[in-house]
Structures are given as structure tokens and as C-alpha cells.
Design a protein around this motif. Structure first.
Motif, PDB file in Angstrom:
ATOM      1  N   LEU A 195      19.912  24.544  28.850  1.00 45.88           N
ATOM      2  CA  LEU A 195      19.917  24.794  27.475  1.00 45.88           C
ATOM      3  C   LEU A 195      21.468  24.483  26.851  1.00 45.88           C
ATOM      4  O   LEU A 195      21.200  23.769  25.673  1.00 45.88           O
ATOM      5  CB  LEU A 195      19.652  26.371  27.504  1.00 45.88           C
ATOM      6  N   ARG A 196      22.344  24.551  27.468  1.00 45.78           N
ATOM      7  CA  ARG A 196      23.449  24.035  27.137  1.00 45.78           C
ATOM      8  C   ARG A 196      23.528  22.536  26.526  1.00 45.78           C
ATOM      9  O   ARG A 196      24.036  22.277  25.533  1.00 45.78           O
ATOM     10  CB  ARG A 196      24.704  24.529  28.065  1.00 45.78           C
ATOM     11  N   ILE A 197      23.024  21.761  27.345  1.00 50.02           N
ATOM     12  CA  ILE A 197      23.034  20.289  27.259  1.00 50.02           C
ATOM     13  C   ILE A 197      22.070  19.931  26.127  1.00 50.02           C
ATOM     14  O   ILE A 197      22.584  19.375  25.022  1.00 50.02           O
ATOM     15  CB  ILE A 197      22.622  19.408  28.303  1.00 50.02           C
ATOM     16  N   TYR A 246      25.238  17.090  18.209  1.00 59.15           N
ATOM     17  CA  TYR A 246      25.627  15.852  17.939  1.00 59.15           C
ATOM     18  C   TYR A 246      24.657  15.116  17.028  1.00 59.15           C
ATOM     19  O   TYR A 246      25.108  14.356  16.022  1.00 59.15           O
ATOM     20  CB  TYR A 246      25.701  14.981  19.265  1.00 59.15           C
ATOM     21  N   TYR A 247      23.268  15.075  17.183  1.00 56.18           N
ATOM     22  CA  TYR A 247      22.558  14.672  16.294  1.00 56.18           C
ATOM     23  C   TYR A 247      22.624  14.924  14.880  1.00 56.18           C
ATOM     24  O   TYR A 247      22.470  14.207  14.105  1.00 56.18           O
ATOM     25  CB  TYR A 247      20.922  14.905  16.770  1.00 56.18           C
ATOM     26  N   HIS A 248      22.642  16.440  14.792  1.00 54.27           N
ATOM     27  CA  HIS A 248      23.054  17.071  13.443  1.00 54.27           C
ATOM     28  C   HIS A 248      24.321  16.373  12.723  1.00 54.27           C
ATOM     29  O   HIS A 248      24.118  15.953  11.684  1.00 54.27           O
ATOM     30  CB  HIS A 248      22.904  18.223  13.501  1.00 54.27           C
ATOM     31  N   LEU A 284      17.534   9.412  22.257  1.00 54.62           N
ATOM     32  CA  LEU A 284      17.783  10.100  23.195  1.00 54.62           C
ATOM     33  C   LEU A 284      17.076  11.339  23.399  1.00 54.62           C
ATOM     34  O   LEU A 284      16.540  11.924  24.366  1.00 54.62           O
ATOM     35  CB  LEU A 284      19.443  10.322  23.262  1.00 54.62           C
ATOM     36  N   ILE A 285      17.070  12.071  22.219  1.00 52.95           N
ATOM     37  CA  ILE A 285      15.969  13.327  22.214  1.00 52.95           C
ATOM     38  C   ILE A 285      14.843  13.211  22.564  1.00 52.95           C
ATOM     39  O   ILE A 285      14.141  13.734  23.303  1.00 52.95           O
ATOM     40  CB  ILE A 285      16.365  13.887  20.748  1.00 52.95           C
ATOM     41  N   THR A 286      14.172  11.989  22.019  1.00 48.21           N
ATOM     42  CA  THR A 286      12.691  11.521  22.358  1.00 48.21           C
ATOM     43  C   THR A 286      12.852  11.316  23.868  1.00 48.21           C
ATOM     44  O   THR A 286      11.634  11.842  24.592  1.00 48.21           O
ATOM     45  CB  THR A 286      12.465  10.285  21.352  1.00 48.21           C
TER      46      THR A 286
END
Length: 417
Positions: A268-270, A277-279, A290-292
């Protein structure tokens, strides 16, 4: 009723089992499965292993947990367990799933519950680290027990490959065996003699063993770092404070370059760090990739694309690196020269390990009569090139890159005497 012995090569990429009929003194069958596990997104659906894991992973929309290269976590003290489908799985549990699959398939063929096996293991699970090696061996032993084997011996994998090769010889040879798998490269220098095949005591013929924790996965990780991670935002800038921009930490991307880390890259932390970082990057598109990648468990499909490029470059001077899925678009041509530069550090580690092995055991190049390469990574052109340059006078031989170790292990029944 015949008595049987299984030779089992549990590999990082593929696992093989050879069935040895002790009365006929011959191998009757050989089985090979990819070392893959897929846990369905539906926690009540269980899991599948091998080729079925790939099919299920794709059919399930890549929503479950796909486990690859589980052998790599055997020596990792940092890995204790992971939760999948609401259950806890440690390293031995995951390895046992693959071993059970192999045993079940083999038992069905011979219509018996065979509990006798020679299990292969690398010379070093994690370079020359005694504590990690002991941890890995203990975990492997527990997995073997969980899989249902009660009468077991262990043999170094390159020795297994050597014994398979020995069956093809007509005269005595001093042989250097290099077993290049997905996780490790192992060396063995030994005397092979067809007249000695099947003898109970071969200890005096085993002159030296060694190895290094570099394999096909290392080459793929290097490629992912250089060619893949830029598509996932490795150079993304984010606003750390008003007017102050920094580059996203590189350590974040190291986690997507190796399977044993990507498999368990879900804390959850990562996840929260990645969202932040994305925001603060202004929702950078490459970082969104990376999120995808993580949210949709796309790692295996990305590494398959890398594998395709690597295989193609074994026979041509350039190859496409192509991947298009869920908005992630990677498309470029990679030349053989580029690829060799990308994997140069890993290849150098193999060269250094080989030279140290030969120096430590006083093996002169002129002493080696035959170089026998086995393992899937031995097919990479750059790898063959380095061995030819180091031992230019020696004939290079190779066997079945996916079955030879298992067959040689099955020929190692003398270990039970």
C-alpha cells in the motif's frame, strides 16, 4: 511392476522431469512445463500451472496474480510470504505448487506414486553466500517434502547436464560444462567417460564446480532498465515543492526490472507513493503507464516482448521491440550492437566468474577438450561469442537446452547407494 526414479530440474523459466525406469535402466518419458503459476482473480477459482497459467492469465483479463521466476526468491531472506486469494504463501509453498504439478503428471504416466527423486540445484543459489545458499536449500527441501517426495538426493544441475552428455560419447573427455539458466550460470569441470556411465562412485571425476548469480533474467532485467523503463516514466519530473522539480527516484523502476520483485510489488505504501508522483508530475502519460502496468498485472506480457527481441537477435542484426496494450505503446528497432551494449555488464560478470573459476581450480585453457553449453540462455549469441573467445581452440557442444539436466539427474541414481 517397475521401480522408478524421477530426475527433476526445477528451473527459473522452465521445469523438467525425466522418468527413469530402474529395471529397464532407461528414461521412459520427459516432461517440461514453464515455471509459472496463475492465481485467478476469483479467490474461489484456485490456480493453474505451466502453459495453462499463461492461457488463464490472458483469459482472466490479467486481473489475478501471475507468478514467474519463483526460484529466484528461494535465497531472498527479505521475502517471507505473500498473500494471494486471502491465503499466505511462503517461498516453499510456491515452489511446491510447481513440483506437485510435475509429480502428478509423471505419476499419471507410470500409474504409481513415485516418491524417489534426484533434485537439481544450482552450484550457488545467490553467488558465493553461504547463508543465502543454506536458506535456499532448506526452502527447496521443504517444497520437495510438500510435493510428496520422501526419498530424495540432490545433484548440481551442471553435473546432471554432463551425465546426459556422457551418454553420447565414444571416448574419454575433459569437459567444461556451462549451464546457463534463467537465474544462474553454473560451471563444472569434470572427466566424462562412456565406460564409467552408470558407475556408483563418480566423485573422483568431479574436479571442480562454481557459478555466478547471472542468467537469462539478468539479461532481460538489463534490457528492461535501458529500453523499457523510459516508457514507464523513469525520467519523469515531479514538483517536490513550489517551483522545485525533481526526477522520480530511479529505485522505483528497479522494482519492475526483475520478476521476483515485480511479483510482490504491491504494498500500500508503494502504491500511495506512485499515485503521489503521478499527481505531482502533472499526470505525466509515461508515468501513467507504470500505474497501468502494475494495476493490470501486465509484467509478464512486457517481458514476453523483451524475450521475443532477445531471441530474434540471436540470429539477426536487428529486431523490433514492440508492445501495445492498454494504452502502453513501445515501438523501436534494437540493433545487435545496442543489445550487446545493454547486456555488457551481465556478460562481463559471466566472463569474470569463468576466469576466476578456472584460476581458482588451476584449469588451463589447454586442459579443456570440450565445452558443453546447456540451458536456455546458452542460445544467446553474445553468450556463445564470449565462450568462443575465451576458449577458441575448444569444440563447442550443446545438448537439449531444456531436457538435458533432468535426464542427467535421472541418471544419477548412484547417489542412493
Amino acid at each position: 511392476m517397475s521401480n522408478y526414479l524421477y530426475g527433476i530440474d526445477f528451473g527459473t523459466t522452465n521445469s523438467a522431469l525425466a522418468i527413469y525406469d530402474e529395471e529397464a535402466r532407461a528414461i521412459s518419458h520427459t516432461l517440461i512445463i514453464p515455471s509459472l503459476i496463475y492465481f485467478y482473480a476469483d479467490r474461489n477459482a484456485g490456480y493453474v500451472v505451466g502453459e495453462e497459467a499463461i492461457t488463464a492469465y490472458l483469459a482472466d483479463g490479467m486481473k489475478g496474480r501471475f507468478i514467474k521466476s519463483v526460484k529466484q526468491i528461494l535465497s531472498k531472506s527479505s521475502f517471507t510470504e505473500t498473500r494471494i486469494q486471502g491465503k499466505r504463501y511462503n517461498a516453499s509453498d510456491l515452489v511446491a505448487i510447481i513440483l506437485k504439478e510435475l509429480k502428478q503428471k509423471a505419476d499419471e504416466l507410470i500409474q504409481q506414486d513415485c516418491q524417489k527423486a534426484v533434485i537439481g540445484r544450482p552450484v550457488f543459489f545467490d553467488d558465493d553466500d553461504t547463508q543465502k545458499d543454506t536458506l535456499a536449500q532448506n526452502r527447496l527441501q521443504r517444497a520437495v517434502e510438500l510435493a510428496g517426495f520422501t526419498n530424495v538426493r540432490y545433484q548440481f544441475e551442471p553435473i546432471g547436464a554432463a551425465f546426459a552428455y556422457e551418454r553420447t560419447l565414444t571416448q574419454r573427455e575433459n569437459v567444461l560444462v556451462a549451464d546457463l539458466g534463467g537465474g544462474t550460470t553454473d560451471f563444472t569441470y569434470l572427466i566424462l567417460d562412456p565406460a564409467m556411465a552408470g558407475r556408483k562412485d563418480r566423485k573422483k571425476d568431479m574436479i571442480a564446480t562454481g557459478g555466478v548469480y547471472v542468467g537469462g533474467d539478468s539479461l532481460d532485467a538489463a534490457f528492461m532498465w535501458e529500453k523499457g523503463t523510459p516508457y514507464f516514466g523513469k525520467h519523469t519530473q515531479y514538483q517536490a515543492a513550489p517551483g522545485k522539480y525533481l526526477t522520480v527516484p530511479k529505485a522505483l523502476f528497479a522494482n519492475i526490472c526483475s520478476w521476483e520483485q515485480m511479483n510482490f510489488f504491491n504494498s500500500l505504501r508503494i502504491q500511495k507513493d506512485i499515485e503521489n508522483y503521478y499527481h505531482y508530475s502533472g499526470k505525466d502519460q509515461k508515468f501513467k503507464n507504470l500505474i497501468t502496468l502494475l494495476e493490470n498485472n501486465l509484467g509478464y506480457s512486457v517481458f514476453r516482448a523483451i524475450e521475443r527481441t532477445k531471441i530474434t537477435l540471436s540470429g539477426t542484426v536487428s529486431a523490433p521491440f514492440s508492445y501495445h496494450q492498454m494504452g502502453i505503446d513501445m515501438e523501436e528497432v534494437v540493433t545487435l550492437t545496442e543489445y550487446e551494449q545493454v547486456i555488457a555488464k551481465e556478460v562481463d560478470r559471466i566472463i569474470t566468474a569463468l576466469e576466476a573459476f578456472m584460476t581458482q581450480h588451476n584449469i588451463a585453457a589447454g586442459d579443456v577438450q570440450t565445452l558443453f553449453l546447456t540451458g536456455g540462455t546458452s542460445q544467446v549469441g553474445s553468450i556463445q561469442k564470449l565462450f568462443r573467445e575465451r576458449l577458441p581452440h575448444v569444440e563447442l557442444r550443446s545438448g537439449d537446452n531444456f531436457q538435458s539436466v533432468a535426464k542427467g539427474l535421472a541418471y544419477s541414481g548412484y547417489l542412493f547407494e
